[in-house]
Design an enzyme around this catalytic site. Sequence first.
Site, PDB file in Angstrom:
ATOM      1  N   GLY A  28       0.809  -1.223   0.000  1.00 26.40           N
ATOM      2  CA  GLY A  28       0.000   0.000   0.000  1.00 26.40           C
ATOM      3  C   GLY A  28       0.835   1.263   0.000  1.00 26.40           C
ATOM      4  N   LEU A  30       1.041   3.740   2.246  1.00 28.96           N
ATOM      5  CA  LEU A  30       1.747   3.996   3.514  1.00 28.96           C
ATOM      6  C   LEU A  30       2.771   2.901   3.793  1.00 28.96           C
ATOM      7  CD1 LEU A  30       1.763   6.089   5.786  1.00 28.96           C
ATOM      8  CD2 LEU A  30       0.010   4.744   6.961  1.00 28.96           C
ATOM      9  N   ILE A  55      -4.102  -9.623   8.274  1.00 31.46           N
ATOM     10  CA  ILE A  55      -4.319  -9.110   9.647  1.00 31.46           C
ATOM     11  C   ILE A  55      -5.645  -9.585  10.231  1.00 31.46           C
ATOM     12  CG2 ILE A  55      -2.868  -7.070   9.232  1.00 31.46           C
ATOM     13  CD1 ILE A  55      -5.466  -5.390   9.151  1.00 31.46           C
ATOM     14  N   TYR A  79      -8.753  -0.871   4.747  1.00 31.87           N
ATOM     15  CA  TYR A  79      -9.725  -0.708   3.668  1.00 31.87           C
ATOM     16  C   TYR A  79      -9.958   0.786   3.514  1.00 31.87           C
ATOM     17  CZ  TYR A  79     -14.111  -1.529   1.044  1.00 31.87           C
ATOM     18  OH  TYR A  79     -15.094  -1.561   0.076  1.00 31.87           O
ATOM     19  N   TYR A 143     -16.864   3.785   6.727  1.00 35.42           N
ATOM     20  CA  TYR A 143     -15.401   3.795   6.852  1.00 35.42           C
ATOM     21  C   TYR A 143     -15.000   4.501   8.147  1.00 35.42           C
ATOM     22  CZ  TYR A 143     -10.630   5.498   6.200  1.00 35.42           C
ATOM     23  OH  TYR A 143      -9.300   5.814   6.386  1.00 35.42           O
ATOM     24  N   LYS A 147     -13.168   2.927  11.696  1.00 38.11           N
ATOM     25  CA  LYS A 147     -11.963   3.489  12.314  1.00 38.11           C
ATOM     26  C   LYS A 147     -12.227   3.847  13.777  1.00 38.11           C
ATOM     27  CE  LYS A 147      -8.959   3.314   9.035  1.00 38.11           C
ATOM     28  NZ  LYS A 147      -7.705   2.557   9.192  1.00 38.11           N
TER      29      LYS A 147
HETATM   30  N1  LIG Z   1      -4.928   7.490   2.027  1.00 37.52           N
HETATM   31  C1  LIG Z   1      -5.281   8.451   2.867  1.00 37.52           C
HETATM   32  O1  LIG Z   1      -5.469   9.608   2.480  1.00 37.52           O
HETATM   33  C2  LIG Z   1      -5.470   8.126   4.315  1.00 37.52           C
HETATM   34  C3  LIG Z   1      -5.231   6.837   4.809  1.00 37.52           C
HETATM   35  N2  LIG Z   1      -5.416   6.593   6.147  1.00 37.52           N
HETATM   36  C4  LIG Z   1      -5.157   5.242   6.691  1.00 37.52           C
HETATM   37  O2  LIG Z   1      -3.811   4.877   6.439  1.00 37.52           O
HETATM   38  C5  LIG Z   1      -3.723   3.468   6.238  1.00 37.52           C
HETATM   39  C6  LIG Z   1      -3.031   3.185   4.920  1.00 37.52           C
HETATM   40  O3  LIG Z   1      -3.756   3.803   3.910  1.00 37.52           O
HETATM   41  P1  LIG Z   1      -3.219   3.690   2.382  1.00 37.52           P
HETATM   42  O4  LIG Z   1      -1.779   3.376   2.382  1.00 37.52           O
HETATM   43  O5  LIG Z   1      -3.710   4.908   1.665  1.00 37.52           O
HETATM   44  O6  LIG Z   1      -4.050   2.416   1.868  1.00 37.52           O
HETATM   45  P2  LIG Z   1      -3.714   1.442   0.626  1.00 37.52           P
HETATM   46  O7  LIG Z   1      -5.032   0.970   0.117  1.00 37.52           O
HETATM   47  O8  LIG Z   1      -2.766   2.103  -0.291  1.00 37.52           O
HETATM   48  O9  LIG Z   1      -2.957   0.223   1.332  1.00 37.52           O
HETATM   49  C7  LIG Z   1      -3.654  -0.610   2.203  1.00 37.52           C
HETATM   50  C8  LIG Z   1      -3.013  -1.967   2.091  1.00 37.52           C
HETATM   51  O10 LIG Z   1      -3.615  -2.795   3.074  1.00 37.52           O
HETATM   52  C9  LIG Z   1      -3.678  -4.087   2.522  1.00 37.52           C
HETATM   53  N3  LIG Z   1      -4.677  -4.895   3.213  1.00 37.52           N
HETATM   54  C10 LIG Z   1      -6.016  -4.746   3.208  1.00 37.52           C
HETATM   55  N4  LIG Z   1      -6.576  -5.700   3.965  1.00 37.52           N
HETATM   56  C11 LIG Z   1      -5.568  -6.475   4.451  1.00 37.52           C
HETATM   57  C12 LIG Z   1      -5.498  -7.616   5.293  1.00 37.52           C
HETATM   58  N5  LIG Z   1      -6.601  -8.205   5.754  1.00 37.52           N
HETATM   59  N6  LIG Z   1      -4.279  -8.125   5.599  1.00 37.52           N
HETATM   60  C13 LIG Z   1      -3.154  -7.562   5.105  1.00 37.52           C
HETATM   61  N7  LIG Z   1      -3.139  -6.477   4.294  1.00 37.52           N
HETATM   62  C14 LIG Z   1      -4.345  -5.950   3.975  1.00 37.52           C
HETATM   63  C15 LIG Z   1      -4.021  -3.878   1.062  1.00 37.52           C
HETATM   64  O11 LIG Z   1      -3.622  -5.037   0.351  1.00 37.52           O
HETATM   65  P3  LIG Z   1      -4.189  -5.356  -1.113  1.00 37.52           P
HETATM   66  O12 LIG Z   1      -3.306  -4.517  -2.003  1.00 37.52           O
HETATM   67  O13 LIG Z   1      -3.986  -6.820  -1.265  1.00 37.52           O
HETATM   68  O14 LIG Z   1      -5.635  -4.935  -1.138  1.00 37.52           O
HETATM   69  C16 LIG Z   1      -3.209  -2.635   0.731  1.00 37.52           C
HETATM   70  O15 LIG Z   1      -1.966  -2.965   0.170  1.00 37.52           O
HETATM   71  C17 LIG Z   1      -5.163   2.945   6.325  1.00 37.52           C
HETATM   72  O16 LIG Z   1      -5.420   2.486   7.627  1.00 37.52           O
HETATM   73  C18 LIG Z   1      -6.002   4.177   6.048  1.00 37.52           C
HETATM   74  O17 LIG Z   1      -7.284   4.098   6.645  1.00 37.52           O
HETATM   75  C19 LIG Z   1      -5.849   7.570   7.025  1.00 37.52           C
HETATM   76  C20 LIG Z   1      -6.117   8.835   6.556  1.00 37.52           C
HETATM   77  C21 LIG Z   1      -5.907   9.204   5.192  1.00 37.52           C
HETATM   78  C1  LIG Z   2     -11.120  12.096  -7.174  1.00 35.97           C
HETATM   79  C2  LIG Z   2     -11.621  13.405  -6.645  1.00 35.97           C
HETATM   80  C3  LIG Z   2     -11.799  13.559  -5.306  1.00 35.97           C
HETATM   81  N1  LIG Z   2     -12.242  14.750  -4.843  1.00 35.97           N
HETATM   82  C4  LIG Z   2     -12.410  15.023  -3.436  1.00 35.97           C
HETATM   83  C5  LIG Z   2     -13.515  14.276  -2.794  1.00 35.97           C
HETATM   84  C6  LIG Z   2     -12.891  13.424  -1.727  1.00 35.97           C
HETATM   85  O1  LIG Z   2     -13.448  13.720  -0.491  1.00 35.97           O
HETATM   86  C7  LIG Z   2     -11.433  13.881  -1.724  1.00 35.97           C
HETATM   87  C8  LIG Z   2     -10.463  12.752  -1.771  1.00 35.97           C
HETATM   88  O2  LIG Z   2     -11.008  11.811  -2.573  1.00 35.97           O
HETATM   89  P1  LIG Z   2     -10.724  10.322  -2.164  1.00 35.97           P
HETATM   90  O3  LIG Z   2     -11.639   9.480  -2.910  1.00 35.97           O
HETATM   91  O4  LIG Z   2      -9.254  10.132  -2.272  1.00 35.97           O
HETATM   92  O5  LIG Z   2     -10.941  10.118  -0.614  1.00 35.97           O
HETATM   93  P2  LIG Z   2     -11.861  10.514   0.486  1.00 35.97           P
HETATM   94  O6  LIG Z   2     -12.499   9.261   0.680  1.00 35.97           O
HETATM   95  O7  LIG Z   2     -12.762  11.608   0.680  1.00 35.97           O
HETATM   96  O8  LIG Z   2     -10.603  10.941   1.292  1.00 35.97           O
HETATM   97  C9  LIG Z   2     -10.225  10.146   2.336  1.00 35.97           C
HETATM   98  O9  LIG Z   2      -9.511   8.915   2.124  1.00 35.97           O
HETATM   99  C10 LIG Z   2      -9.661   8.159   3.309  1.00 35.97           C
HETATM  100  C11 LIG Z   2      -8.868   6.881   3.186  1.00 35.97           C
HETATM  101  C12 LIG Z   2      -9.305   8.960   4.543  1.00 35.97           C
HETATM  102  O10 LIG Z   2      -9.002   8.386   5.584  1.00 35.97           O
HETATM  103  C13 LIG Z   2      -9.517  10.444   4.563  1.00 35.97           C
HETATM  104  O11 LIG Z   2      -8.607  11.081   5.428  1.00 35.97           O
HETATM  105  C14 LIG Z   2      -9.413  11.034   3.210  1.00 35.97           C
HETATM  106  O12 LIG Z   2      -8.089  11.097   2.729  1.00 35.97           O
HETATM  107  O13 LIG Z   2     -11.202  14.645  -2.898  1.00 35.97           O
HETATM  108  C15 LIG Z   2     -12.518  15.814  -5.685  1.00 35.97           C
HETATM  109  O14 LIG Z   2     -12.895  16.882  -5.203  1.00 35.97           O
HETATM  110  N2  LIG Z   2     -12.348  15.658  -7.002  1.00 35.97           N
HETATM  111  C16 LIG Z   2     -11.912  14.494  -7.519  1.00 35.97           C
HETATM  112  O15 LIG Z   2     -11.795  14.382  -8.760  1.00 35.97           O
END
Ligand SMILES: NC(=O)C1=CN([C@@H]2O[C@H](COP(=O)(O)OP(=O)(O)OC[C@H]3O[C@@H](n4cnc5c(N)ncnc54)[C@H](OP(=O)(O)O)[C@@H]3O)[C@@H](O)[C@H]2O)C=CC1
Ligand SMILES: Cc1cn([C@H]2C[C@H](O)[C@@H](COP(=O)(O)OP(=O)(O)O[C@H]3O[C@@H](C)C(=O)[C@@H](O)[C@H]3O)O2)c(=O)[nH]c1=O
Length: 310
Positions: A28, A30, A55, A79, A143, A147
């Site tokens: 992923g 992160l 996990i 997720y 979602y 959390k």
């Molecule tokens: N992206 C954002 O803007 C934000 C993210 N977060 C949190 O940060 C964390 C990481 O997010 P992000 O890196 O964007 O997510 P990604 O979707 O990029 O990565 C998540 C990874 O978790 C893996 N995964 C899912 N389920 C399982 C499982 N049961 N066992 C092992 N691995 C699993 C997925 O594997 P697979 O590729 O096989 O599906 C994927 O590679 C999450 O907890 C998210 O909620 C919080 C705030 C903002």
């Molecule tokens: C793709 C897209 C998104 N957006 C906006 C709506 C949305 O709320 C925001 C980000 O879009 P996303 O679909 O990435 O995600 P969104 O689900 O809203 O954002 C969240 O992701 C999860 C995992 C978190 O935990 C949050 O902190 C936050 O980052 O940007 C636009 O305005 N235009 C666009 O074309």
Amino acid sequence: MHILNVNDLAASSIPSPVQPLLITGANGTLGRAFQRICAIRGIEAVALNRSQLDITDPISVERALTQYNPWAVVNTAGYVRVDDAEKDFERCYRENTTGPTILAAACAYRDIHFLTFSSDLVFDGNKSAAYVESDTPRPLNVYGNSKRLAERDVLARMPNALVVRTSAFFSPWDEYNFVYYALRAGHRKEAFDAADDVLISPTYVPDLVNVSLDLLIDEERGVWHLANQGSFTWAELARLAADMGGLDTSFVVPRSVNTFGWPAARPVYSVLGSKQGNLLPSVESRMERCVAEVMANLKSAPEEAIAVAS
Ligand SMILES: NC(=O)C1=CN([C@@H]2O[C@H](COP(=O)(O)OP(=O)(O)OC[C@H]3O[C@@H](n4cnc5c(N)ncnc54)[C@H](OP(=O)(O)O)[C@@H]3O)[C@@H](O)[C@H]2O)C=CC1
Ligand SMILES: Cc1cn([C@H]2C[C@H](O)[C@@H](COP(=O)(O)OP(=O)(O)O[C@H]3O[C@@H](C)C(=O)[C@@H](O)[C@H]3O)O2)c(=O)[nH]c1=O
């Protein structure tokens, strides 16, 4: 006489003398950033993907912890498809609530540190000042609720676990974030709709990883808010990035979040502050370096040259 070194130890059946940091969710955004920064900082780490460590499966968790004997576990697995979660709620709760709780129980049993990530989407948006750690989560979607429940259950099983609430990742290291999407649209001179009535705290992923590691190493515990300083609407964020990338910002089309028709409700305000102080720098200072790297990648990518020409 042959002196064994770490490489020999790694190759042999003798376990390494260094306990590693174990990272879940290796593939992923992160997870890959943790691997990159642990390598830079010289932190011995083992990163496992879903097939190597699921996990949600206690047996898979126990096998991995026994095999690698880590000093701590960083859970980046989860997720993150916020809209899909409204219908795919069983999987969302399994991966965001049950999984981290299983990890916390296994780490508590072994008395090792545990870090997992939560989100600004645990809040309902009814504040007009930055949310702090003591504010009560009232999520508006599945979602966010997954959390909230993970925070409750992880800390119930392991009170000294570290839970980092963060939001709105931006990073030059992957193509799956809002800022990358916006810059790619601007580079291609394509319109980009962006919500102009949702205020969030963008977070530069390298900063999040570095400060999270510092807190883990310092054995901090409980809920911490980590996001860069500054609040933006998504449209303002897109224009900031575009302006720093030398792009005409008129491709950004501001729209109300309610006009997108997304299944999951979003809080109109989820800016994160912290009672612990401002641990991350300003969004602007980080956006400069992020945009420079993304624009260089876009300009050098052959598929982008075709897209721009067409
Ligand atoms: N992206 C954002 O803007 C934000 C993210 N977060 C949190 O940060 C964390 C990481 O997010 P992000 O890196 O964007 O997510 P990604 O979707 O990029 O990565 C998540 C990874 O978790 C893996 N995964 C899912 N389920 C399982 C499982 N049961 N066992 C092992 N691995 C699993 C997925 O594997 P697979 O590729 O096989 O599906 C994927 O590679 C999450 O907890 C998210 O909620 C919080 C705030 C903002
Ligand atoms: C793709 C897209 C998104 N957006 C906006 C709506 C949305 O709320 C925001 C980000 O879009 P996303 O679909 O990435 O995600 P969104 O689900 O809203 O954002 C969240 O992701 C999860 C995992 C978190 O935990 C949050 O902190 C936050 O980052 O940007 C636009 O305005 N235009 C666009 O074309």
